[in-house]
Design an enzyme around this catalytic site. Structure first.
Site, PDB file in Angstrom:
ATOM      1  N   CYS A 136       1.003  -1.260  -0.023  1.00 28.65           N
ATOM      2  CA  CYS A 136       0.072  -0.107   0.099  1.00 28.65           C
ATOM      3  C   CYS A 136       0.760   1.455  -0.052  1.00 28.65           C
ATOM      4  O   CYS A 136       0.779   2.151  -0.943  1.00 28.65           O
ATOM      5  CB  CYS A 136      -1.000   0.163   1.394  1.00 28.65           C
ATOM      6  SG  CYS A 136      -0.206  -0.350   2.907  1.00 28.65           S
TER       7      CYS A 136
HETATM    8  N1  LIG Z   1      -4.787  -4.125   5.002  1.00 28.00           N
HETATM    9  C1  LIG Z   1      -4.255  -3.192   4.239  1.00 28.00           C
HETATM   10  O1  LIG Z   1      -4.163  -2.188   3.951  1.00 28.00           O
HETATM   11  C2  LIG Z   1      -3.216  -4.046   2.982  1.00 28.00           C
HETATM   12  C3  LIG Z   1      -2.776  -3.269   2.008  1.00 28.00           C
HETATM   13  C4  LIG Z   1      -2.021  -4.166   1.062  1.00 28.00           C
HETATM   14  C5  LIG Z   1      -1.764  -5.437   1.446  1.00 28.00           C
HETATM   15  N2  LIG Z   1      -2.208  -6.149   2.533  1.00 28.00           N
HETATM   16  C6  LIG Z   1      -2.075  -7.513   2.483  1.00 28.00           C
HETATM   17  O2  LIG Z   1      -2.856  -8.234   2.035  1.00 28.00           O
HETATM   18  C7  LIG Z   1      -2.868  -9.687   2.839  1.00 28.00           C
HETATM   19  C8  LIG Z   1      -4.341  -9.470   3.734  1.00 28.00           C
HETATM   20  O3  LIG Z   1      -4.187  -8.396   4.620  1.00 28.00           O
HETATM   21  P1  LIG Z   1      -5.468  -8.119   5.575  1.00 28.00           P
HETATM   22  O4  LIG Z   1      -5.307  -6.620   6.256  1.00 28.00           O
HETATM   23  O5  LIG Z   1      -6.700  -8.103   4.962  1.00 28.00           O
HETATM   24  O6  LIG Z   1      -5.085  -9.185   6.629  1.00 28.00           O
HETATM   25  P2  LIG Z   1      -6.175  -9.604   7.771  1.00 28.00           P
HETATM   26  O7  LIG Z   1      -7.229  -8.703   8.199  1.00 28.00           O
HETATM   27  O8  LIG Z   1      -5.278  -9.978   8.903  1.00 28.00           O
HETATM   28  O9  LIG Z   1      -6.822 -11.034   6.995  1.00 28.00           O
HETATM   29  C9  LIG Z   1      -5.946 -12.280   7.022  1.00 28.00           C
HETATM   30  C10 LIG Z   1      -6.618 -13.294   6.199  1.00 28.00           C
HETATM   31  O10 LIG Z   1      -5.885 -14.302   5.846  1.00 28.00           O
HETATM   32  C11 LIG Z   1      -6.446 -15.629   6.639  1.00 28.00           C
HETATM   33  N3  LIG Z   1      -5.423 -16.234   7.081  1.00 28.00           N
HETATM   34  C12 LIG Z   1      -4.128 -15.856   8.027  1.00 28.00           C
HETATM   35  N4  LIG Z   1      -3.294 -16.671   7.995  1.00 28.00           N
HETATM   36  C13 LIG Z   1      -3.594 -17.695   6.806  1.00 28.00           C
HETATM   37  C14 LIG Z   1      -2.808 -19.052   6.589  1.00 28.00           C
HETATM   38  N5  LIG Z   1      -1.652 -19.404   6.944  1.00 28.00           N
HETATM   39  N6  LIG Z   1      -3.691 -19.729   5.455  1.00 28.00           N
HETATM   40  C15 LIG Z   1      -4.774 -19.363   5.040  1.00 28.00           C
HETATM   41  N7  LIG Z   1      -5.386 -18.171   5.282  1.00 28.00           N
HETATM   42  C16 LIG Z   1      -4.927 -17.311   6.417  1.00 28.00           C
HETATM   43  C17 LIG Z   1      -7.380 -14.948   7.762  1.00 28.00           C
HETATM   44  O11 LIG Z   1      -8.293 -15.835   7.891  1.00 28.00           O
HETATM   45  P3  LIG Z   1      -8.329 -17.008   8.883  1.00 28.00           P
HETATM   46  O12 LIG Z   1      -7.143 -16.933   9.831  1.00 28.00           O
HETATM   47  O13 LIG Z   1      -9.571 -17.311   9.603  1.00 28.00           O
HETATM   48  O14 LIG Z   1      -8.018 -18.325   7.822  1.00 28.00           O
HETATM   49  C18 LIG Z   1      -8.145 -13.938   7.173  1.00 28.00           C
HETATM   50  O15 LIG Z   1      -9.008 -14.159   6.232  1.00 28.00           O
HETATM   51  C19 LIG Z   1      -1.609  -9.503   3.575  1.00 28.00           C
HETATM   52  O16 LIG Z   1      -0.625  -9.866   3.223  1.00 28.00           O
HETATM   53  C20 LIG Z   1      -1.336  -7.900   3.751  1.00 28.00           C
HETATM   54  O17 LIG Z   1      -0.073  -7.534   3.939  1.00 28.00           O
HETATM   55  C21 LIG Z   1      -3.206  -5.558   3.025  1.00 28.00           C
END
Ligand SMILES: NC(=O)c1ccc[n+]([C@@H]2O[C@H](COP(=O)([O-])OP(=O)(O)OC[C@H]3O[C@@H](n4cnc5c(N)ncnc54)[C@H](OP(=O)(O)O)[C@@H]3O)[C@@H](O)[C@H]2O)c1
Length: 328
Positions: A143
């Site tokens: 981001c």
């Molecule tokens: N938030 C942002 O603004 C943003 C911006 C750019 C990129 N990102 C990237 O996008 C990704 C998701 O971010 P987020 O903010 O949405 O994170 P989040 O809110 O913590 O959600 C993570 C998701 O992944 C699942 N998960 C966690 N560990 C897992 C595993 N080992 N295997 C399968 N599923 C798993 C979780 O559900 P369960 O644990 O129930 O499976 C949940 O659905 C990350 O890599 C982050 O760095 C985020």
């Protein structure tokens, strides 16, 4: 086209579901969560009640039967999904950091061993789309690097140093609560963090070096009490002074034909919920201040991921992404 969202219970996964509701060619048929398998999507995304009948599931990898998968899981988790899905002919857009950097750089910056490395295109469409139109896999940028790179790219060829200073909303940290994101620590407050060592600096340096290897970049982020949005101030130190009208000409040349980049005073609320990057630049002689605003979950994550899906699937880049921001 059938879509799986791996990590659909998180913030980025939730925004993928929301945005894809208005896509004309894509339908989410599989939304995964290990912890919430069997529960309806509205369990953690109440704003989506009535729009989808999907339940979260936790399928075996070889039971995922879709045309394209988004990996919205933490770094190191994505590398366990990417190749098995590709091997089954499923296109992949990865929102994690796992394929954004060369292997050694990734391992050094993230302090982990990459267990399944391959080279992947880095998906900032406005800079690289022609390099990956026919790809099966796109690594969606971070981001901060998205907002920072777009702000500085037009002037990077003329810069010796670029200092990025970003303010980010709290959803950037994902939905896992912590002391840092606890309301009394965030509300009515501004907190600098990782002053000189944020992991996204490596992505910014790599992207700016692709434009001008002689430019040095620095980056300091700050947490501000908003849910969504990143405002980045780029101090671009030029080798020679540049007049305002020449600066504006550079930005016009770079972005005039880009639907998702608007040359106007950036404010977070104008891009909130959308895939837009608003930016503007002001010359102070040999220092230009360029400021950009994105939604970290929009152009900074899920919006840009859908834009990348549209590119590799040959769809209109704007499909699913036409909604304006949510000002006020
Ligand atoms: N938030 C942002 O603004 C943003 C911006 C750019 C990129 N990102 C990237 O996008 C990704 C998701 O971010 P987020 O903010 O949405 O994170 P989040 O809110 O913590 O959600 C993570 C998701 O992944 C699942 N998960 C966690 N560990 C897992 C595993 N080992 N295997 C399968 N599923 C798993 C979780 O559900 P369960 O644990 O129930 O499976 C949940 O659905 C990350 O890599 C982050 O760095 C985020």
């Amino acid at each position: 086209m059938k879509i799986a969202i791996i990590g659909a219970s998180g913030y980025a996964g939730g925004d993928l579901i929301r945005l894809l509701l208005s896509h004309s060619r894509a339908e989410v048929t599989c939304a995964t969560s290990r912890k919430l398998a069997g529960r309806p999507v509205e369990t953690v995304h109440p704003h989506l009640k009535g729009y989808t009948r999907l339940n979260f599931e936790n399928p075996a990898l070889d039971a995922i039967d879709v045309d394209l998968a988004f990996l919205a899981v933490p770094h190191t988790a994505a590398m366990t999904y990417a190749r098995p899905l590709l091997d089954r002919g499923i296109k992949v857009v990865d929102l994690s950091a796992d394929y954004r950097l060369p292997r050694e750089m990734f391992e050094q910056v993230y302090g982990v061993v990459h267990t399944d490395y391959f080279e992947a295109p880095y998906g900032i469409p406005e800079l690289h789309r022609d390099e990956y139109r026919s790809a099966d896999f796109v690594s969606n940028p971070g981001c901060f690097p998205t907002g920072a790179t777009l702000a500085a790219a037009p002037l990077a060829p003329y810069a010796h140093t670029i200092i990025f200073d970003s303010k980010t909303g709290v959803s950037g940290a994902g939905d896992n609560p912590s002391a840092t994101t606890h309301y009394p620590n965030v509300g009515d407050n501004v907190t600098p963090y990782k002053w000189t060592s944020h992991r996204h600096l490596a992505e910014m340096r790599r992207e700016i070096a692709r434009i001008n290897p002689d430019t040095t970049c620095y980056f300091t982020p700050h947490l501000v009490p908003v849910n969504r949005g990143i405002l980045t101030t780029a101090h671009i130190l030029l080798r020679e002074p540049m007049e305002q009208e020449d600066v504006e000409e550079m930005y016009r040349r770079s972005y005039d034909s880009e639907y998702f980049i608007r040359y106007q005073t950036p404010v977070l609320a104008a891009v909130r919920g959308s895939n837009f990057c608003d930016l503007k630049a002001e010359s102070a002689g040999d220092r230009v201040v360029a400021i950009s605003a994105i939604d970290n979950l929009g152009k900074g994550a899920s919006g840009q991921a859908i834009q990348n899906m549209n590119i590799i699937c040959g769809f209109d880049e704007r499909d699913g992404l036409r909604a304006p921001g949510l000002l006020p």
